[in-house]
Write an enzyme that holds these catalytic residues in place. Structure first.
Site, PDB file in Angstrom:
ATOM      1  NE  ARG A   8     -46.660  -5.232   0.518  1.00 28.15           N
ATOM      2  CZ  ARG A   8     -45.690  -5.607   1.352  1.00 28.15           C
ATOM      3  NH1 ARG A   8     -45.132  -4.732   2.150  1.00 28.15           N
ATOM      4  NH2 ARG A   8     -45.286  -6.837   1.374  1.00 28.15           N
ATOM      5  NE  ARG A  65     -42.776 -12.881   7.320  1.00 22.87           N
ATOM      6  CZ  ARG A  65     -42.544 -11.805   6.569  1.00 22.87           C
ATOM      7  NH1 ARG A  65     -41.393 -11.180   6.649  1.00 22.87           N
ATOM      8  NH2 ARG A  65     -43.458 -11.349   5.732  1.00 22.87           N
TER       9      ARG A  65
HETATM   10  P1  AMP Z   1     -43.594  -7.728   4.365  1.00 22.48           P
HETATM   11  O1  AMP Z   1     -42.822  -8.118   5.584  1.00 22.48           O
HETATM   12  O2  AMP Z   1     -43.208  -6.390   3.822  1.00 22.48           O
HETATM   13  O3  AMP Z   1     -43.605  -8.804   3.315  1.00 22.48           O
HETATM   14  O4  AMP Z   1     -45.129  -7.552   4.843  1.00 22.48           O
HETATM   15  C1  AMP Z   1     -45.840  -8.631   5.415  1.00 22.48           C
HETATM   16  C2  AMP Z   1     -47.320  -8.364   5.310  1.00 22.48           C
HETATM   17  O5  AMP Z   1     -47.670  -7.161   6.011  1.00 22.48           O
HETATM   18  C3  AMP Z   1     -47.848  -8.142   3.892  1.00 22.48           C
HETATM   19  O6  AMP Z   1     -48.092  -9.356   3.206  1.00 22.48           O
HETATM   20  C4  AMP Z   1     -49.120  -7.344   4.165  1.00 22.48           C
HETATM   21  O7  AMP Z   1     -50.159  -8.174   4.652  1.00 22.48           O
HETATM   22  C5  AMP Z   1     -48.690  -6.450   5.323  1.00 22.48           C
HETATM   23  N1  AMP Z   1     -48.120  -5.164   4.831  1.00 22.48           N
HETATM   24  C6  AMP Z   1     -46.839  -4.730   4.952  1.00 22.48           C
HETATM   25  N2  AMP Z   1     -46.688  -3.524   4.381  1.00 22.48           N
HETATM   26  C7  AMP Z   1     -47.897  -3.187   3.878  1.00 22.48           C
HETATM   27  C8  AMP Z   1     -48.383  -2.072   3.148  1.00 22.48           C
HETATM   28  N3  AMP Z   1     -47.581  -1.044   2.797  1.00 22.48           N
HETATM   29  N4  AMP Z   1     -49.694  -2.069   2.804  1.00 22.48           N
HETATM   30  C9  AMP Z   1     -50.524  -3.072   3.135  1.00 22.48           C
HETATM   31  N5  AMP Z   1     -50.132  -4.176   3.802  1.00 22.48           N
HETATM   32  C10 AMP Z   1     -48.818  -4.234   4.181  1.00 22.48           C
END
Ligand code: AMP
Length: 219
Positions: free
Chosen positions: A88, A160
Site C-alpha cells: 500500500r 466494520r
Molecule cells: P483492508 O481490509 O485491506 O481495507 O484493510 C483494513 C485496514 O487495515 C486498512 O485501512 C489499514 O489500516 C490496515 N492495512 C491493511 N493492509 C495494510 C497495508 N498493506 N499497510 C498498512 N495498513 C494496512
C-alpha cells in the site's frame, strides 16, 4: 502464479482474490484480514495496529512488511499467492521486491481494479460482514434473505467500524496520498493489468481470468 491485487478500498479485490485463489490453487493473503484477526485476538500486533485501522490510516510499514514476509514462507504459498491490500506504499512495494528476489521469486502480474470514488463510498457504507463465517453482503446489491442474518451460517451481520461513512472518506484520501503511486510503480515494471471494477463480480472475474490467461499487460 504470484500476483498483487491493487485498487481503492471497496474495489472488490478481496472477493476476486478469493475466487481466483481457489480456482488457481494459490494462497489469498489479505493483510486487512490478518490485521483484523490480530486485533480480535488482542495480540501484540493487534494492539499496535488497532488505532491506525480504526482511524482509516495505514498501519506502519515495518509491521506490515514483516508480517507479509513471514506469511509468504508458509507452505500454502508454494504454488503462488495473491496479495490483497499489500503493498500500500512504495516502501512496502520495494520491500516486497527485495523479499521475493532474496527467495528467487518474482511477481507475474499486478491487477489494478479501477472504480470511481462515489461507487467506493456506496459499496463500503452498505457492506455487511458475517460475524460467524466472514461472508460478505451488501444492503442493496447483495442483501441476505433475512435482514441482518447470514444466509450460509445464520451468523449475525455487522458493519466494520472502518466502513462507516466518515472513515471511508479518510481511507480514500489515504489511498490517493499513499497507495495510488503504485499504479505507476508497477506500470514501470510492465506488470500492470487494468480491470474495470465497476461491473458485477462475475464480469470482473471473467476479465481477470482472460487477462491472466492471455498475459496481456499494459506498457
Ligand atoms: P483492508 O481490509 O485491506 O481495507 O484493510 C483494513 C485496514 O487495515 C486498512 O485501512 C489499514 O489500516 C490496515 N492495512 C491493511 N493492509 C495494510 C497495508 N498493506 N499497510 C498498512 N495498513 C494496512
Amino acid at each position: 502464479m504470484n500476483l498483487v491485487f491493487l485498487g481503492p478500498p471497496g474495489a472488490g479485490k478481496g472477493t476476486q482474490a478469493d475466487l481466483v485463489g481457489k480456482a488457481r490453487g494459490v494462497a489469498h493473503i489479505s493483510t486487512g484480514d490478518i490485521l483484523r484477526e490480530a486485533v480480535a485476538a488482542g495480540s501484540a500486533l493487534g494492539m499496535k495496529a488497532k488505532g491506525f485501522m480504526n482511524s482509516g490510516g495505514l498501519v506502519p510499514d515495518d509491521l506490515v512488511i514483516s508480517l507479509v514476509a513471514e506469511r509468504l514462507e508458509r507452505e500454502d504459498c508454494s504454488e503462488g499467492f495473491i496479495l490483497d491490500g499489500f503493498p500500500r506504499t512504495i516502501a512496502q512495494a520495494e520491500a516486497l521486491d527485495r523479499t521475493l528476489t532474496e527467495r528467487g521469486r518474482s511477481l507475474d502480474a499486478v491487477i489494478y481494479f479501477a472504480v470511481d470514488d462515489d461507487q467506493v463510498v456506496r459499496r463500503l457504507s452498505g457492506r455487511r460482514i458475517c460475524g460467524g463465517c466472514g461472508g460478505n453482503y451488501h444492503v442493496d446489491f447483495m442483501p441476505p434473505a433475512s435482514e441482518g442474518v447470514c444466509d450460509k451460517c445464520g451468523g449475525e451481520l455487522y458493519q466494520r467500524d472502518d466502513d462507516k461513512a466518515g472513515t471511508v472518506r479518510e481511507r480514500l484520501k489515504v489511498y490517493y496520498d499513499q497507495t495510488a503511486d503504485l499504479i505507476d510503480y508497477y506500470r514501470g515494471q510492465s506488470l500492470l493489468m487494468e480491470v474495470d471494477a465497476s461491473r458485477s463480480p462475475g464480469e470482473v472475474r471473467s476479465d481477470v481470468d482472460e487477462k491472466l490467461s492471455g498475459g496481456r499487460r499494459q506498457a
